[in-house]
Enzyme design. Structure first.
Site: not given
Ligand SMILES: [Zn+2]
Length: 418
Positions: A279-280, A283, A361, A365
Site C-alpha cells: 500500500h505504501e 503511494h 488512499e 489500496d
Molecule cells: Zn496510505
C-alpha cells in the site's frame, strides 16, 4: 479593504469555524454512541464487542478533548489579536531591545514559545491521562521533558537562521522579497526532508536494521516486483512512546529507507506486513508524495505572495488589533499575524484536502491488491483498527470533512471487490 471589514470577516470566519467544528464533533459523538453496542456485521467475526466499545469510548473522549482545545485556541487567538496581546508583547520588547531585527526575532520567538507553553497541559493530559487510560501510553515523564527540550533546541538551531534570513529579505530585497523568502523556505524544507532520516529522527528514536531474514526476503521480492529500489529497512523503537503501530517511507535517493515501528512488527504477520508495505509503495508509484510536495510548494508560494501584499497594508494590522509602527519595520508582526490568522480562513478547505487524501488512499489500496494479497491487507487493517481503538462507525459527515483515510467499512468493501 479597510480595517473594519477585515475585523468583521475575521470574526465571521472564526465564529463559523467554531460552529462547524462543534456541530461536527457533536454528530461524531452521537453517531459513535448510537453504534456502541453492536459491532458492524462485516466485522462481527473479527472484532469483539468489548473491543468495539473501547474504540467508541476512546473516540468520544478524544473528540471531547478536541472541542475544549479548539475553544481554548480561539480564546488565545482573540486575545493575541483583537485583545491587544501581540501589541502588548511588542511594546514590552520595544523597551528592552533597540536593534530592529532582534526585536522582530524576539517577538516571533516569544509568541511561538508562549503558544507552545499553552499546549503543554493539553499534551500532558492527552498522553498521561487519555492515552494511558486506554493503555496506549508508554512514555515516562522524563522522556516527555527530554523530547520537549530536544524539540525546542532543534527548532532554535534550524528555525532561527531561516527566520532571520526571511526578516532580512523582507527588509532588503524590495517589492519581490516574498519570492526570495519563498525560495529560501522551499530550499530549507527540502534540506530538512533530506537530513531528517539520518540526522533528526535518530535524536528521538533508535533505528536498527531489520534482521528478520524471512521478512526481509519477502519485502525485497515485493520491491523487485514493483521495481522499487530500497536503500535500507529499519525498525524503530516506537514502543518507547506509544503502543500505536505504523510504517513509513522517508528520505530521497540514497537516503531512502523504509521504517517499521516495532509495535507494528509485533502485531502483524509477514504476509500482512507485505500488504501494508505494498500500500505504501502504491503511494510512491502513483506519485502521491511528489504531488503533495508540489501542492505544498505552490500553495506556499501563493501564501507568500499574499503576505507580500498584506504586509504593506495598514488595514491588515489595524484590522487585527495592532497599530503598525511608522518609524520602524513591522515585518515580524506581519509574519506572526499572518500565520496566526490564515488557518481561520483556510479551515474551509479542510474537506477538499481530506477528499484528495482519501482518493490517494483508494489508489494505494488498489495497487496493494494488485501487487500483494487484498485479503492480507484487509486482515492487517482490521487488526490495526482494533489495536488503535479506531472507530468502525464514524459519522459520515464528520468523516467526509476530516478523515484523511476512508472509513474502515468502505475501504474493506472496496478491497474485497478488488
Ligand atoms: Zn496510505
Amino acid at each position: 479593504m479597510d480595517s473594519i471589514t477585515l475585523t468583521t470577516l475575521f470574526l465571521i470566519f472564526l465564529l463559523a469555524g467554531v460552529i462547524v467544528r462543534s456541530w461536527l464533533a457533536k454528530r461524531q459523538i452521537a453517531h459513535v454512541k448510537t453504534h456502541r453496542d453492536q459491532v458492524p456485521a462485516e466485522f462481527a467475526e473479527k472484532i469483539r464487542l468489548f473491543s468495539h466499545q473501547r474504540a467508541a469510548d476512546y473516540t468520544v473522549q478524544r473528540t471531547q478533548l478536541r472541542i475544549t482545545e479548539g475553544l481554548f485556541d480561539v480564546a488565545v487567538l482573540l486575545w493575541l489579536t483583537l485583545g491587544g496581546g501581540l501589541a502588548w508583547i511588542d511594546a514590552i520588547l520595544l523597551q528592552w531591545i533597540s536593534t530592529d531585527l532582534w526585536r522582530q526575532v524576539a517577538l516571533i520567538a516569544c509568541v511561538v514559545v508562549f503558544l507552545g507553553a499553552l499546549q503543554v497541559p493539553f499534551t500532558l493530559y492527552k498522553q498521561f491521562k487519555l492515552e494511558a487510560k486506554f493503555g496506549f501510553n508508554r512514555m515516562t515523564p522524563a522522556l516527555f521533558i527530554a523530547d520537549l527540550f530536544k524539540g525546542l533546541a532543534i527548532a532554535a538551531i534550524l528555525g532561527l537562521p531561516l527566520l532571520i534570513l526571511i526578516l532580512w529579505l523582507m527588509q532588503t530585497a524590495g517589492t519581490y522579497w516574498w519570492a526570495w523568502a519563498w525560495a529560501s523556505w522551499a530550499v530549507f524544507n527540502l534540506l530538512i526532508m533530506f537530513i531528517f532520516p539520518t540526522w533528526i529522527a535518530p535524536l528521538f528514536n533508535k533505528f536498527t536494521p531489520l534482521d528478520d531474514v524471512k521478512l526481509k526476503d519477502r519485502i525485497q521480492a515485493l520491491a523487485k516486483r514493483c521495481d522499487f529500489a530500497i536503500q535500507g529497512l529499519f525498525v524503530m523503537d516506537g514502543s518507547k512512546r506509544s503502543a500505536h503501530g505504523n510504517a513509513y517511507f522517508t528520505g530521497f535517493g540514497k537516503s531512502r529507507r523504509i521504517v517499521f515501528f516495532d509495535t507494528l512488527l509485533s502485531k502483524l504477520s509477514p504476509e500482512e506486513i507485505e500488504a501494508v508495505l505494498a500500500h505504501e509503495l502504491g503511494h510512491f508509484k502513483h506519485k502521491h508524495i511528489v504531488k503533495r510536495l508540489v501542492i505544498s510548494f505552490v500553495s506556499s508560494l501563493v501564501m507568500f505572495a499574499v503576505l507580500g501584499y498584506l504586509s504593506s497594508q495598514a488595514w491588515f494590522y489595524e484590522g487585527l488589533g495592532v497599530t503598525p509602527h511608522t518609524d520602524m519595520s513591522n515585518h515580524g508582526m506581519a509574519l506572526i499575524l499572518f500565520f496566526l490568522v490564515v488557518p481561520v480562513f483556510t479551515f474551509a478547505l479542510t474537506p477538499l484536502m481530506s477528499w484528495l487524501s482519501r482518493k490517494d488512499e483508494f489508489e494505494a489500496d488498489q495497487f496493494a491488491a494488485q501487487q500483494s494479497e487484498a485479503s492480507q491487507l484487509v486482515s492487517a487493517l482490521v487488526k490495526l483498527f482494533d489495536d488503535n481503538a479506531a472507530t468502525l462507525t464514524p459519522d459520515p459527515i464528520h468523516s467526509a470533512f476530516y478523515d484523511s483515510h476512508p472509513p474502515a467499512t468502505i475501504r474493506i468493501r472496496q478491497l474485497a471487490a478488488a
